[in-house]
Structures are given as structure tokens and as C-alpha cells.
Design an enzyme around this catalytic site. Structure first.
Site, PDB file in Angstrom:
ATOM      1  N   GLY A  72      14.667  10.667   1.837  1.00  8.53           N
ATOM      2  CA  GLY A  72      13.776  10.834   2.969  1.00  8.53           C
ATOM      3  C   GLY A  72      14.181  12.017   3.825  1.00  8.53           C
ATOM      4  N   ARG A 125     -32.483 -17.346   0.121  1.00  6.51           N
ATOM      5  CA  ARG A 125     -33.427 -16.426  -0.508  1.00  6.51           C
ATOM      6  C   ARG A 125     -32.797 -15.078  -0.871  1.00  6.51           C
ATOM      7  NH1 ARG A 125     -37.562 -13.439   2.957  1.00  6.51           N
ATOM      8  NH2 ARG A 125     -37.127 -15.163   4.372  1.00  6.51           N
ATOM      9  N   TYR A 178      16.046  15.743  -6.010  1.00  4.99           N
ATOM     10  CA  TYR A 178      15.908  14.740  -4.957  1.00  4.99           C
ATOM     11  C   TYR A 178      16.265  13.349  -5.476  1.00  4.99           C
ATOM     12  CZ  TYR A 178      13.772  11.482  -1.701  1.00  4.99           C
ATOM     13  OH  TYR A 178      13.565  10.434  -0.842  1.00  4.99           O
TER      14      TYR A 178
END
Length: 513
Positions: free
Chosen positions: A58, A293, A51
Site C-alpha cells: 500500500g 395484473r 510490489y
């Protein structure tokens, strides 16, 4: 000098190259492995269908390409995929992406000629930046479009940015004595088929996110000192019963940094006595607002998110992420999907959500500073001038609030927005590059909000005249801010002041945690 090719690259290595202009050098053993991979592919590919070497790409992989057209195939791939649009990526993003591509190719599993990694190294060391655009990749066969623009410059075409100006690539190469690469076998496919752009941006995002977390912690602790808070909310005893790594790390950092403060109080000395119980309405605030806090509980999960993302993105930056994989050792070519960007995409989405929450924390702390009805100790908008005539930091809140709101919209995930394309060959995609770019926007937005907060805190400290009572760490941060922007009473252009702060926080880390 950072040596590339043997050891794993870390976030610290990227920071040294990107922000300290550290140069890179290629390990000789790694170059030999690249050469061996190239020679193996050259011999192995004869009389075989592989490939991207003698087939189309693709959905057109079913078409065999004749031997006389093999080099044209690679050039066609590069040129045809230079389809990027939008704004060019900035220098830091591109440099980081180039490091990632180099680090993938030099591992010797891509079958490229050694001249590819050598030229990449030379471009990085000479601060030559390919023209890569923000739009183009779906992040599944990697960053195909963005990396094609990098490959275009490596073959000597297109434009590069050098010394702040885009110029023809060939012209800059000639000036620097550089030579474009030639296509030998699969240089086109190996260069564009990978996750290096999204990963490079991801590494930059991590550097900036770490700074944001530390600046947020620095800002939070200065506010804690400013209101003379009690120490128990960041105590070991309180945080030990909730065994989250991030929360305990933040609490430990707060204990260490605030230990030298002359403003922090112990609850048992002020509220655990008989005199205080005689008061019907307590003068002292029994508990602060959550934005003051709950710092360990808020910054803790943000830190945890950062640390996990750091592990994942470092792994991706040290991966071989193209297709196919050229394996000389096992004498084979392995086809698969290492180019897929889901790891990066998911972590960038998580990181941007965490940093959006950090911007929310900063904006709420800013609102506390500006609203006298909330803090009870500061002039409105930390205005050190004449109330009514002067406005102080009032307008800066609009900027902080609107920027935080933008972050809240941008924090929607890209990872789940897969759209099939490429004749349905790419039927599940990552959108990793988009995710990394949006994350970068969120982090820079957050640093802008933090810059407004830092300047406002400095004004508040001057209003309260507590500079000499601050912890050593807070005093250091206060002095840095005041070096950039001295105390001001009269109204003037805030944009100019804030630009000095943002430029500072983007490149400096208080390294509290």
C-alpha cells in the site's frame, strides 16, 4: 465432480457445490500452469523491485524490504490484516468465497506455489470453514481483511469451523491429515488481494435471488387463479408490444404454467357480449389490482436485473483479481487494480433494490389476501376458524410488513459510499463486501415474506376449495406447502409453521422461469 481449472465456473456449478455437496477436482493442466507461474516468478523477481515481494504494501510500497526478511513480510501481511470484527460469516458464504479464491489462483497468474490451491481444494471438499468475520473490507484492494483470515488458516493458524464447531486450525488439520502451506514468494499478498469474498457472497445471493423470483411467480399465479383472473394481461399479444426481455420471459412462463388451470377466464367470453353491457354496475371485476395484473411488468425488470448481475458476477468469479499479475507467457509482471470490487458492488446494490421491490410485491399481495374488502372472496386474514375467536394469519402480516420496511431501508446503495483510507492510497473504494452482505440480508428477508405469503395462499385455497381446479404447477406448489404445514383451523404457534416453509424455499427452486 466439478473440475476446476479449465472451463468457466457457472452459477449452476456453485449451486452444485454449495447445496448438493458436489466435490471438486483440480485439472492437471491447470496445476502445471500454477507451477510454471510460480517458477517464473521465482526467477524473474531476482534483482528487480516487484510490489509485494520485496517492497512494503500500500502506501508503504516505497520501502524496500531486505532479502532476509522477505518471507517474514508475507507472514506479517497475513497476521496484521486479521482485523475482522462482527459476526463470523456462515458456512455457505465462506465456502463460496473459497471456491472463488481457488478459481482465481488456479488460473496461473498469481505466482503461488501449487500447494495453495491443493489445500484450498481439500478444505472445500472436507467442509472445513475458515473463521472470517463480516466487518473489515472496503473492497478496493479486494477483501483484504476477510481474505487475511482465510490466509491465516491456510498457514495453519487461528481457528476453523469443522462439523459445526470452531477449533484450532492445527488440530483439525492433524485430524484430517492436512498440511498447512508454506510461504515461498508472495503467498500472503496473492491470498488476501482479491475480490473473492464479495464475489462468493454474490454467487450465493444469485442462487437465492433466482429462487425468490420463482417463488414470487408461483405465488402470483396462484392468486391469479384464485380470483379467476382474465388471461389477457399475460398474453403474448399484450406483452409483445413492449419489447423487454424480462417482461416477455415472465409472460411466456405464465402462459405455459397457467395453461392447465380450470380457473383462468378469457375476457372475450365474459365481458365482450351484449348481456354484460346491460349491467349498470358490473359484478365481474374488469381489471385486477396492479399486484395481480402487472406481474410481467413488475417481475420483468427484476428478472432482467438478476440476469445481468449473473453475467457480471460469473465473470468476476472467473477472473484473476489480485495484483500484480504474473504473466509467464509474456515474461512480465503487470501492476494495476484488478482487485477493485466496483463490478460486484454495483450489481449487488442493483440486485438488492430489485429484491426489495419483489418483497413489496409479495407484501401487497398478502394484504390483498387478508383484506376481505379488497378480495371479496376470503375470510379476514384467511382465518379458517371462528371469526372473533380465532385470528388466522393476522399476526404474520406484522412480520411481513416490518420485514419489507427493513428491506426498503437496506436498499439504499453502498456503491456510492466511497471513503478514502489507507493514507489516501485507497482513495476510491467499492464497499463491495458490505454491498454483498446487505444484499444477502435483503434476499433472505424477501424469502421470509414469500414464506408467509405461500402459507397464506395455501389457507386461501383451502377456504375456497379450489385445489382440484388449480394448474399443474400451482397444485404442485400447494401440495409442497401442505406437506410441510397441513391445513389448520385452530390458532397455534405460527413461527413453527413458517420456519418449515422458509427452510424449504431457501433450498428449493420451483424453476418456473
Amino acid at each position: 465432480m466439478i473440475r476446476i481449472g479449465i472451463k468457466k465456473l457457472t452459477l449452476d456449478d456453485f449451486e452444485s457445490i454449495l447445496f448438493k455437496n458436489e466435490k471438486i477436482e483440480l485439472e492437471e493442466k491447470a496445476l502445471i500452469k500454477v507451477e510454471e507461474s510460480f517458477e517464473f516468478l521465482k526467477g524473474f523477481s531476482k534483482d528487480k523491485l516487484i510490489y509485494g515481494i520485496n517492497t512494503g504494501f500500500g502506501p508503504m510500497a516505497q520501502y524496500k524490504v531486505d532479502e532476509e526478511n522477505l518471507l517474514d513480510l508475507q507472514y506479517n501481511l497475513i497476521r496484521s490484516h486479521c482485523a475482522g470484527m462482527g459476526e463470523p460469516l456462515d458456512d455457505l458464504k465462506i465456502k463460496s468465497a473459497m471456491i472463488c479464491r481457488l478459481n482465481s489462483l488456479i488460473q496461473g497468474y498469481s505466482g503461488v506455489h501449487p500447494e495453495v490451491v491443493i489445500l484450498l481444494k481439500d478444505l472445500i471438499n472436507n467442509d472445513v470453514y475458515p473463521q472470517i468475520f463480516e466487518h473489515g473490507g472496503v473492497g478496493a484492494s479486494g477483501d483484504l481483511v476477510q481474505l487475511a483470515h482465510l490466509a491465516l488458516n491456510l498457514i495453519g493458524e487461528g481457528e476453523v469451523k469443522y462439523k459445526g464447531t470452531f477449533r484450532p486450525t492445527a488440530e483439525v488439520y492433524n485430524e484430517l491429515g492436512l498440511k498447512p502451506i508454506s510461504v515461498h514468494l508472495r503467498e500472503g499478498l496473492a491470498l488476501i488481494n482479491g475480490t473473492s469474498v464479495m464475489t462468493g457472497i454474490g454467487m450465493l445471493n444469485l442462487i437465492l435471488a433466482e429462487r425468490a423470483i420463482n417463488w414470487s411467480l408461483a405465488s402470483s399465479m396462484m392468486i391469479i387463479e384464485m380470483v379467476e383472473s382474465y388471461s389477457d394481461h399475460y398474453s403474448t399479444e399484450l406483452n409483445a408490444v413492449k419489447p423487454h426481455i424480462g417482461q416477455q420471459a415472465v409472460a411466456a412462463a405464465m402462459q405455459k404454467s397457467l395453461g392447465s388451470s380450470k380457473l383462468i377466464r378469457k375476457r372475450e367470453e365474459h365481458l365482450f357480449n351484449k348481456e354484460i353491457t346491460k349491467q349498470e354496475v358490473l359484478k365481474d371485476k374488469v381489471q385486477e389490482y396492479y399486484s395481480i395484473r402487472c406481474i410481467p411488468q413488475i417481475l420483468g425488470p427484476i428478472l432482467d436485473t438478476f440476469l445481468y448481475a449473473k453475467t457480471v458476477i460469473e465473470n468476476e468469479a472467473n477472473s484473476v483479481n489480485d495484483n500484480p499479475i504474473v504473466d509467464k507467457e509474456n515474461q512480465n509482471i503487470w501492476h494495476g487494480g484488478n482487485f477493485h470490487g466496483d463490478y460486484v458492488s454495483l450489481e449487488m446494490d442493483k440486485l438488492k433494490i430489485a429484491l426489495t421491490k419483489l418483497s413489496v410485491l409479495s407484501e401487497r399481495q398478502l394484504n390483498f389476501l387478508f383484506n376481505r374488502n379488497l378480495n371479496g372472496i376470503l375470510p379476514p386474514f384467511v382465518n379458517l376458524g371462528k371469526l372473533g375467536l380465532n385470528l388466522g394469519m393476522q399476526a404474520a402480516q406484522f412480520t411481513a410488513t416490518s420485514t419489507t420496511a427493513e428491506n426498503q431501508t437496506l436498499s439504499n446503495p453502498m456503491y456510492v459510499h466511497s471513503i478514502s483510507c489507507n493514507n489516501d492510497n485507497q482513495d476510491v473504494v467499492s464497499m463491495g463486501t458490505n454491498s454483498a452482505l446487505i444484499c444477502n440480508k435483503v434476499i433472505n428477508n424477501t424469502l421470509q415474506v414469500l414464506s408467509i405469503e405461500l402459507l397464506s395462499i395455501a389457507q386461501a385455497i383451502d377456504a375456497l376449495e379450489i385445489e382440484d381446479k388449480l394448474s399443474e404447477n400451482s397444485k404442485k406448489v400447494f401440495d409442497e406447502v401442505r406437506t410441510l404445514v397441513p391445513k389448520f383451523v385452530e390458532d397455534s404457534i405460527l413461527h413453527q409453521k413458517l420456519n418449515k416453509i422458509i427452510s424449504f424455499v431457501q433450498v428449493n427452486n420451483p424453476a418456473i422461469i
